[in-house]
Design an enzyme around this catalytic site. Structure first.
Site, short mmCIF file in Angstrom:
data_model
loop_
_atom_site.label_atom_id
_atom_site.label_comp_id
_atom_site.label_asym_id
_atom_site.label_seq_id
_atom_site.Cartn_x
_atom_site.Cartn_y
_atom_site.Cartn_z
N GLY A 89 13.39 37.23 28.11
CA GLY A 89 12.96 35.83 28.20
C GLY A 89 13.23 35.27 29.58
CB SER A 90 13.70 31.77 30.64
OG SER A 90 12.46 31.29 30.16
#
Length: 183
Positions: free
Chosen positions: A6-7
């Site tokens: 993810g981020s």
């Protein structure tokens, strides 16, 4: 176990792009008001920014911005950096059952894969791989050998063995690592 980063991957993307010379920390990107079409898919952000700098992409966790950075870097280059950060290979720490994670070769990426890989989806990594890759930024661009202990002491508290830090390879320049951790 593996998971999609993810981020968390965005600072690594920025470090790679700065290292490759395709962006600076101050490069300004169109925020597209939080929506960007890639092929038939829409990439969206929580924040509807008009514009943002490379560092604001990290600060605001902008998927739209990360996609644009990834597009400047290109799929072959982003793949090479991901491999250099240690994705798709075991860490070598020696724990039973450690997974490799999933990182398909760049030749199998379409434009949507470059986009999603730029904000940490469509690939997978172990927690140890993520710690090691983030350590690259903390260690001035060097990928370090993971270690669980610093040393071994005997019953009297005397050091009998030491495991000093060891560089495996340089992934990005010291400057690129510093830019990705600003702000």
């Amino acid at each position: 176990d593996v998971l999609e980063p993810g981020s968390v991957i965005k600072p690594l993307l920025v470090a790679a792009a700065v290292d490759a010379g395709v962006v600076r920390g101050t490069t300004v990107f169109n925020g597209h008001k939080g929506r960007l079409k890639v092929g038939r898919k829409w990439i969206t952000d929580v924040h509807r920014e008009e514009r943002m700098t490379t560092l604001e992409i990290i600060q605001k966790s902008s998927n739209v911005g990360a996609v644009q950075v990834g597009q400047r870097l290109g799929k072959e280059s982003w793949y090479r950096y991901l491999r250099s950060f240690g994705f798709g290979e075991p860490t070598g720490i020696g724990l039973a059952g450690e997974q490799r994670g999933v990182l398909r070769p760049a030749k199998r990426w379409g434009q949507i894969h470059l986009a999603t890989h730029s904000y940490g989806y469509g690939l997978s990594a172990t927690a140890l791989q993520m710690v090691r890759s983030m350590g690259v930024l903390a260690n001035g661009g060097n990928l370090m050998r993971l270690r669980l202990v610093k040393g071994v002491l005997d019953a009297k508290g005397q050091r009998v063995e030491t495991f000093p830090p060891r560089v495996i390879r340089r992934v990005v320049s010291e400057k690129a690592a510093a830019v990705a951790t600003e702000g």
